[in-house]
Structure formats: C-alpha cells, structure tokens
Write an enzyme that holds these catalytic residues in place. Structure first.
Site, PDB file in Angstrom:
ATOM      1  N   GLY A   1       0.096  -2.125  -0.630  1.00 16.46           N
ATOM      2  CA  GLY A   1       1.181  -2.928  -1.168  1.00 16.46           C
ATOM      3  C   GLY A   1       2.309  -2.019  -1.592  1.00 16.46           C
ATOM      4  O   GLY A   1       2.194  -0.800  -1.532  1.00 16.46           O
ATOM      5  N   GLU A   2       3.381  -2.641  -2.003  1.00 11.64           N
ATOM      6  CA  GLU A   2       4.511  -1.842  -2.440  1.00 11.64           C
ATOM      7  C   GLU A   2       5.084  -2.451  -3.698  1.00 11.64           C
ATOM      8  O   GLU A   2       5.407  -3.626  -3.729  1.00 11.64           O
ATOM      9  CB  GLU A   2       5.566  -1.781  -1.338  1.00 11.64           C
ATOM     10  CG  GLU A   2       6.608  -0.734  -1.581  1.00 11.64           C
ATOM     11  CD  GLU A   2       7.123  -0.137  -0.277  1.00 11.64           C
ATOM     12  OE1 GLU A   2       7.830   0.859  -0.357  1.00 11.64           O
ATOM     13  OE2 GLU A   2       6.818  -0.671   0.803  1.00 11.64           O
ATOM     14  N   GLY A   3       5.144  -1.643  -4.737  1.00 13.82           N
ATOM     15  CA  GLY A   3       5.735  -2.137  -5.971  1.00 13.82           C
ATOM     16  C   GLY A   3       7.110  -1.533  -6.124  1.00 13.82           C
ATOM     17  O   GLY A   3       7.576  -0.809  -5.252  1.00 13.82           O
TER      18      GLY A   3
ATOM     19  N   TYR B   1       7.852   0.699  -8.044  1.00  8.76           N
ATOM     20  CA  TYR B   1       7.732   2.123  -8.349  1.00  8.76           C
ATOM     21  C   TYR B   1       7.298   2.950  -7.148  1.00  8.76           C
ATOM     22  O   TYR B   1       7.348   4.165  -7.180  1.00  8.76           O
ATOM     23  CB  TYR B   1       6.715   2.351  -9.472  1.00  8.76           C
ATOM     24  CG  TYR B   1       7.108   1.704 -10.760  1.00  8.76           C
ATOM     25  CD1 TYR B   1       8.421   1.312 -10.986  1.00  8.76           C
ATOM     26  CD2 TYR B   1       6.179   1.496 -11.757  1.00  8.76           C
ATOM     27  CE1 TYR B   1       8.792   0.720 -12.174  1.00  8.76           C
ATOM     28  CE2 TYR B   1       6.545   0.907 -12.951  1.00  8.76           C
ATOM     29  CZ  TYR B   1       7.858   0.515 -13.151  1.00  8.76           C
ATOM     30  OH  TYR B   1       8.213  -0.073 -14.323  1.00  8.76           O
TER      31      TYR B   1
ATOM     32  N   LYS C   1       4.680   3.074  -3.307  1.00  7.70           N
ATOM     33  CA  LYS C   1       3.624   2.457  -2.511  1.00  7.70           C
ATOM     34  C   LYS C   1       2.277   2.518  -3.207  1.00  7.70           C
ATOM     35  O   LYS C   1       2.014   3.413  -4.005  1.00  7.70           O
ATOM     36  CB  LYS C   1       3.482   3.230  -1.201  1.00  7.70           C
ATOM     37  CG  LYS C   1       4.563   2.936  -0.200  1.00  7.70           C
ATOM     38  CD  LYS C   1       4.356   3.814   1.018  1.00  7.70           C
ATOM     39  CE  LYS C   1       5.627   3.897   1.820  1.00  7.70           C
ATOM     40  NZ  LYS C   1       5.612   5.023   2.747  1.00  7.70           N
ATOM     41  N   VAL C   2       1.436   1.587  -2.830  1.00  7.95           N
ATOM     42  CA  VAL C   2       0.030   1.675  -3.194  1.00  7.95           C
ATOM     43  C   VAL C   2      -0.737   1.803  -1.889  1.00  7.95           C
ATOM     44  O   VAL C   2      -0.567   0.995  -0.978  1.00  7.95           O
ATOM     45  CB  VAL C   2      -0.456   0.440  -3.964  1.00  7.95           C
ATOM     46  CG1 VAL C   2      -1.923   0.572  -4.301  1.00  7.95           C
ATOM     47  CG2 VAL C   2       0.357   0.241  -5.220  1.00  7.95           C
TER      48      VAL C   2
ATOM     49  N   LYS D   1      -1.694   4.885  -6.397  1.00  3.56           N
ATOM     50  CA  LYS D   1      -0.322   4.464  -6.619  1.00  3.56           C
ATOM     51  C   LYS D   1       0.530   5.720  -6.471  1.00  3.56           C
ATOM     52  O   LYS D   1       0.331   6.691  -7.192  1.00  3.56           O
ATOM     53  CB  LYS D   1      -0.216   3.916  -8.046  1.00  3.56           C
ATOM     54  CG  LYS D   1       0.843   2.879  -8.245  1.00  3.56           C
ATOM     55  CD  LYS D   1       0.668   2.277  -9.633  1.00  3.56           C
ATOM     56  CE  LYS D   1       1.601   1.118  -9.863  1.00  3.56           C
ATOM     57  NZ  LYS D   1       1.336   0.447 -11.127  1.00  3.56           N
TER      58      LYS D   1
ATOM     59  N   ASP E   1       2.943  -8.385 -19.234  1.00  8.29           N
ATOM     60  CA  ASP E   1       3.281  -8.848 -17.885  1.00  8.29           C
ATOM     61  C   ASP E   1       2.067  -9.460 -17.188  1.00  8.29           C
ATOM     62  O   ASP E   1       1.732  -9.101 -16.060  1.00  8.29           O
ATOM     63  CB  ASP E   1       3.847  -7.681 -17.068  1.00  8.29           C
ATOM     64  CG  ASP E   1       4.620  -8.165 -15.835  1.00  8.29           C
ATOM     65  OD1 ASP E   1       4.899  -9.380 -15.752  1.00  8.29           O
ATOM     66  OD2 ASP E   1       4.930  -7.331 -14.975  1.00  8.29           O
TER      67      ASP E   1
END
Lengths: 435, 358
Positions: free
Chosen positions: A66-68, A70, A72-73, A88, A186
């Site tokens: 995934g990509e946040g 901050y 990539k994961v 992360k 969050d």
C-alpha cells in the site's frame, strides 16, 4: 544478493540530513537536468527486467502492499526465520513536504516501541539507510486492511456477528492504549488491519498523542485525524478536547461504517462535512439492530461528557451479546487474483535462486526491432510446417507462470525476447527520471 | 544442592544429571533463569509444562516435577540413557539408524503423535533431537512449540502463525506452514515434519541442513523433497556434482567418502521409501494422517516380531550410572555438546569390535 544497507546498531540515531537547503539543492539539480531531448532509438539502452532480489538488512523485499502519505508499505520476508513482515518505508524527502511529517514519524516509533498488545500492531525492527535518507519500520505482517475487506463486501458492510467480533477487539486494543496513556486520534477502518488468523490490529500512530505520566486528565490538542471520523468538538475547532472521548467517537463512526456501509456524516467537501459533524445531527438507517442502535447513540453522543467511556461500552448489552453467525461471513478478498494472499517475496526468491545468473543483459531498441523481425519470420516458417505451433505459442504467452520455467530450451530462448523490459539509462542523459 | 535431587553432573549450562533421592532414580534437570526471560518466554514455559502435564502416554515425555529456586525454573524429566535420537546418531550411527530401528522408533513416534492429534494438539517441533531414547522405547519431547487446536472452548481447524521459537525447527516445517498464507495449516504439517525426521533418522543427517533458509523455502514450495539414501536413490558422482552446483540439498557431509559408501551399499525397503515420500507430499490433503500411517502402512510390518529393546541390545548397552563414580564424571571435560556425558558413558560399553549390519 544485493546488500542495500547494514542493520543499524543497537540504538540507531536518526541521522537525517538536517540542512533543508542541501536537500532542496539536490532536488533542483535533478530538476535542472530533467529536460526533453530527442534521442534516436538505438541510443536508448534497455535491460531485461528481472525480479531482482533486494535486501534491506536481513529482510528480502517483496511487492508493495500500500501507499500512505508518508511512503510505501512493502511486504518483506525475514531471511533468517522466514516470517512474513511488512515494512513502512519513509523517505526524508517526502516527509519534509508533509506538515509535522518528521515529528509524526518520531512519534510513531516512540509509541510503537513501548506498546505490546494482541490488538495493536507490533513494531519489530527499525532500520536506517543514511545514504538514501530512508527509514524502514518493520512491522507485523497483516493480510488485509479492514477497509479493503469492507470495499469487497456486498453493500460495503459486514454481517453483525463479524462486525461485533472486530469491534470487541478494537475496544480491547483501545482500552490498552488508553491505559498506556496513548490517544490514537485516528481510529478508522483504514487504520485497522487484519492478520491471517482474523485478529484485528490497530495501526498507524502517526498522529497519536502520549499523555503525561501523571496527567490528571486526557486533554489533547492535536486532532489531525481523518475528517469523517472526527468528533464535533474537533469539527467545531475547539483548542482542546478529551482524547479518549474523541477515540470513542471515531470508534463509533467506524462501528457505524462497518455495520451499515454508510457514514453518519457526509458532505460535498471537507467544510460541509465538518459543518455537518459540528451540528451533530445524524440518523440511523432503518432496520438496524435496536441494541446496536442504542450503543451507537451513546458513542456518537454530541456532548463529550455524556458520551460513553470504554468501561460503559464494555457493559453495554450489545457488546456483551454474541450475534448469531449468519453464515455470510466476508472473507479477505483475493489480491491480484491470489485467494491465498501468498507471500509476494517468493517470485523474487525464485528468480534469485533458480534463474541463470546472466545479469545485465543490455540491448537497444534497434536490437529489439531486429529480434522481433527475426522472430516473425521464424514464426511464418514454423506455422507452415507443424501443428505443434499452437501449443508452443500458448506456452510462450504464459510468460509469468513458473510452470513453464522448466520447459524446453527453445521456448526459453523465445520467451526472453518477449520479456518485459525497462529503460535503465539513456546515452548522453545522466538523469533520466520519471515524473 | 537441592533437597531431593542430588546433582551429579551437568550436560550443558542448563541441563544436568541428577539423582532423585526419594526414588533413587536418575533424572534430567533443566533449569531456566526466569529473570533473563521476558514475560512471553515465561508464559511459553508455563504453557509447555501445562500441555505436557495434561498428557499421559508411554511415548510422550513426562515431567516429574517443576519448581522455582533462586529465580530459576527447574523442570525435572526422566533420564534417557541414549539421549535424543540426534545424539544417538551423532555418537553411534553417523550414516543413520538401520531400517529396523528406524521403523521401531517411528512406530513409537507415530503412536505419540497420534495420541497428540486425537487430543487436538499439534506438536510443530518434531525432529530427531526431540525424540528421546532409552533401552525400551522412543519418547517424544520438545513441546515448546506445541499448541492446542482447542481455543476458547472451540475446536479450530486451521492455524496460521509461524511458531515463535521456530528458528531452530525451521528446516522441519511443512511448506504450507512456512507459506503463512490464508490457506493456513493443520495437524498434517506434523506429518510432513515426521517425513523430514524419517530422512534424518535413516540418513544420519538432517535434510536442508546447509542450505540458505530462503532456498530451503523455495525448494519446499516447489514440492522438491529429500529422499532416503540407499543404492536405489543415492546419486552417482556426476549427479552429486550437478546437484552441488545448483545447491540442492547436497552438503559436504554427503560428499564424504565414508558415508557415501555406506549409502551406496545398503538397500532400504520399498515401503520405507514410500513412507517417507507420502509424509512429505507437497499438498497436505494428499498426506496420510498419522492414524492411517500406523494402521495401514506396510512399512511397520517388520516391527511385528521384534521390539526396540531387542534391536538396541545387539548394538548398544546402557550403563549402570550408579557404578560411575562422581569423580570420574567430574574429570570428564564437559564441553559444549549437550550430551558429552552420554557419549562417554555409552562408549564404555560398546563392544569394541561390533560391526554395524546395514
């Protein structure tokens, strides 16, 4: 195997480039060199694309999970004990562009290091690469994000028994966090992960706050979470608010979301949304379980003082009930067609261990065109001669399947020609960068 | 000196030989410092003890006592005069046990595992070093990674997580256990570990021993399985070199002339080969259950008119520990190996000219 960085020693100090100008200059240099030049096709050099096995410390890198905001994961594999992990990847460059980015990351590491609970994602390892200005947070592997599961479910909602199971775990984790003086800030389905054995894990402590050890209250000031899950007191712009009550609200919105597939508050844009939350008017969809409705009413209570505390949630009848298994459990959706969600590191290992070591095969587009022409001619000849043609073709097109790896040499040679290629460098231009 | 147990000698830092004064029997005393371990490890020890204490089977190790003294948890096990099967191999059978002894050990092992599975317990650590041997029987120990399929009053069918202390047992793990995907694994993964243990017992060396762990993983996932080495399977030298080139399961030990000759001279029975192959089937659904192996497999036919005691008697003889003086033991150089003592003791009584009949 390429050893990207060394495992940092016991207490690795974060040695970020602290001079922002320096980094800016780096960026400028790259941009300055980035202009469009005409190049003739035989000047472009291609390299055969390989599943190149990359390592960070003792971890073998896999595909992106995934990509946040901050970074990539990615999935990784611990090469010593073969445990699947997630990493992360945080780049200083990206962090600088986010308000409080670096602070948030430091926060997250600090919190996670001290936390240990069945329903809180565990930080296993932290690695640094000073040269690349990257940081790697190695975490427990989770197979799916709750939000992803919701998206795959009919009407984007879970059957009650399943939602109940996750909600109980969410409250368990949240209770532990609050007990440790950590306010998550969050909570939302996008930050709730599921492990292979269907255990829920609270993750993403980027905007979490740690209360003072002997603080007499749980006043928080940050409130940087996702708008749709914010309580009215934050939507209305209060400077300070009760942290634990804010988490309870967000958990309420999450519960609402996973049981109905809807959000209690919506808005065309973020201002409308916050306005709606600020008014605190919401409705329960028809036909929702009355006990659940009652719990939601108390969790999504406008007045934070009247809102349920975690012990009150624990005592609620719905929380203590066990909804009947209706047999329509939602399963983790397949990832790129893979129902089992097997490790994405495996293909990299396969190619590392079994593919011939002829690395760095370079060729130009000219070569490529010639080769294609040759292949076309050959095919023309073949097609007139034999009926095996079709089966051969099939095995060629079946490029990615491992099963064909061991097929005859003829097929192998052809396949390499058809292999995907990636541009690695262009003559004359030193910086070829994707926009 | 502990009140009831008189420590006679130590096998390693944590395991010692002790005399139980109340029964005048020898026991193995294992101590683990509590303060060195974090909570989780301590919990694991407790769980291990709890699991073993619930079990009652002649082929499953028993715990005589557990107590805490000086911040150390002491666990008392019965003493096994030949140590573990791994030590027995190291000391007496460098190219593996003879087939008949393998069969007898495996029968005991399967009885133990069948019992575990019937009680909903998966062992997850079956390997030669966890099989203890005395004159009469083989006994399964090493329950650190064992887990119960009965959790919160429900029997679960599938497990997903890699055992915590897995690093050592990793080469014995089934492919589906290592894969850690949504298909999970079941008690059939124990059957795979039995298969690897079969190779270990018969060949004298554990498969995948000198492979990088990641290669071991891809090999298993591809369904490549190690085999029993005899004249029918032992590769000619050419093949060995090829295999060494590609790094598939051939270690330096295999290349040693001595053992190679043993392998190429002996012939193991067909059922034995089949037994190992079936255990290590890639797909757990194609693997027989322990019960099926015990009741239906031809391999165990040879066990009918003999027993472990008779077979071992011909080759090894245990020592009367009482005859060994304390000084004698103390003088021995207690080295790094867990069971130097056992080797020393047992070697005293081996018939010097005994020739192994392979």
């Amino acid at each position: 195997m390429e050893q990207e960085i060394e495992l940092a020693d016991e207490v690795p100090a974060v040695e970020w480039l602290n001079n922002d100008d320096q980094i800016e200059q780096l960026d400028l240099q790259t941009i300055a060199n980035f202009n469009f030049n005409r190049v003739s096709s035989d000047e472009i050099i291609y390299q055969k694309k390989q599943n190149k096995c990359k390592m960070v410390g003792k971890y073998v890198m896999g595909d992106k999970l995934g990509e946040g905001s901050y970074g990539k994961v990615k999935e990784v594999l611990d090469s010593e004990n073969l445990t699947r992990r997630a990493v992360k990847i945080l780049a200083k460059r990206k962090l600088r562009r986010i308000p409080n980015g670096e602070m948030n990351v430091r926060n997250e590491i600090l919190f996670l290091r001290s936390l240990k609970h069945k329903n809180v994602v565990e930080l296993i390892d932290v690695l640094y690469n000073e040269e690349k200005q990257k940081m790697y947070l190695v975490m427990e592997y989770c197979v799916c994000v709750l939000q992803e599961m919701l998206a795959s479910a009919p009407e984007s909602k879970l059957p009650l028994f399943q939602a109940h199971k996750y909600f109980v775990q969410l409250i368990d984790g949240l209770e532990y966090l609050h007990g440790q003086g950590v306010i998550h800030n969050d909570i939302k389905p996008g930050n709730l992960l599921l492990t292979l054995d269907d255990t829920l894990k609270i993750s993403d402590f980027g905007v979490a706050e740690k209360l003072e050890l002997f603080a007499s209250n749980d006043i928080c000031t940050k409130g940087q979470g996702s708008p749709a899950f914010q309580p009215p007191e934050i939507a209305n712009g209060h400077d300070s608010f009760s942290g634990s009550k804010a988490d309870v609200w967000s958990s309420g919105v999450s519960l609402y979301n996973i049981t109905t597939g809807l959000y209690p508050f919506e808005g065309d844009n973020i201002y409308r949304l916050l306005e709606n939350i600020g008014k605190g008017v919401w409705s329960i969809p028809e036909g929702l379980d009355p006990l659940l409705t009652d719990l939601l009413l108390n969790m999504l209570q406008f007045d934070a003082n009247k809102r349920y505390t975690i012990p009150q949630i624990r005592n609620h009848i719905w929380f203590n009930s066990s909804p009947i298994d209706t047999g329509n459990r939602v399963f983790v959706p397949p990832l790129k067609g893979d129902v089992s969600r097997s490790s994405t590191v495996l293909p990299y290992l396969e190619s590392y261990h079994y593919e011939s070591r002829q690395n760095n095969v370079y060729f130009t587009e000219h070569d490529l065109n010639e080769a294609e022409e040759l292949a076309r001619q050959q095919q023309m000849q073949d097609s007139s001669s034999s009926s095996h043609q079709i089966s051969k073709k099939n095995s060629i097109s079946n490029d990615e399947a491992y099963s064909t790896r061991e097929s005859s040499d003829i097929n192998k040679k052809r396949r390499t020609k058809k292999k995907f290629i990636s541009c690695v460098s262009v003559k004359k231009l030193t910086h070829c960068r994707q926009s | 000196m502990l009140p009831e147990y008189e420590i006679r000698s130590s096998f390693s830092k944590s395991v010692s030989l002790a005399l139980d004064k109340s029964t005048n029997k020898y026991v193995a005393l294992k101590k683990i410092a509590v303060d060195k371990y974090n909570d989780e490890n301590f919990k694991k020890i407790c769980e291990e003890v709890k699991i073993i204490k619930d079990l009652q089977h002649e082929n499953v190790v028993q715990i005589c006592a557990v107590f805490v003294k000086d911040l150390e948890v002491h666990t008392v096990y019965p003493f096994f005069c030949f140590g573990s099967a791994k030590e027995a191999i190291k000391n007496f059978f460098s190219s593996g046990f003879p087939e008949i002894i393998c069969a007898l050990i495996l029968k005991d092992l399967l009885l133990a595992v069948e019992y575990l599975h019937s009680r909903g317990i998966i062992h997850r650590g079956i390997r030669a070093s966890h099989i203890l041997l005395n004159q009469k029987r083989a006994v399964l120990s090493g329950f650190r990674d064992a887990t119960s399929l009965i959790q919160n009053g429900e029997r679960i069918k599938i497990l997903y997580t890699l055992p915590l202390h897995s690093a050592k047992s990793i080469n014995w793990f089934a492919p589906e256990l290592l894969e850690q995907n949504l298909y999970g694994y079941s008690e059939k993964s124990d059957v795979y570990s039995i298969g690897i243990t079969v190779c270990e017992l018969a060949n004298g060396i554990a498969p995948f021993g000198d492979l990088p762990t990641t290669l071991m993983l891809t090999e298993k996932i591809r369904g490549n399985q190690p085999s029993l080495l005899d004249s029918s399977t032992f590769p000619s030298e050419e093949i060995i070199f090829q295999a060494m080139d590609s790094g598939i399961g051939i270690g330096e030990a295999w290349a040693a002339d001595n053992t190679r000759q043993v392998y190429s001279k002996r012939l193991l029975s067909d059922p034995f080969h089949k037994f190992a192959e079936e255990c290590m089937a890639r797909n757990p659904e194609n693997r027989p259950s322990v019960n099926q192996l015990l009741t239906q497999h031809l391999f165990f036919k040879q066990c009918r008119n003999t027993n472990l005691e008779d077979q071992l008697k011909q080759i090894l003889q245990p020592v009367d520990l009482n005859k060994l003086s304390l000084e004698n033991i103390a003088q021995k150089n207690i080295g790094d190996s867990d069971n130097d003592l056992i080797r020393d003791i047992a070697s005293l009584n081996i018939q010097a000219n005994a020739e192994w009949d392979f």
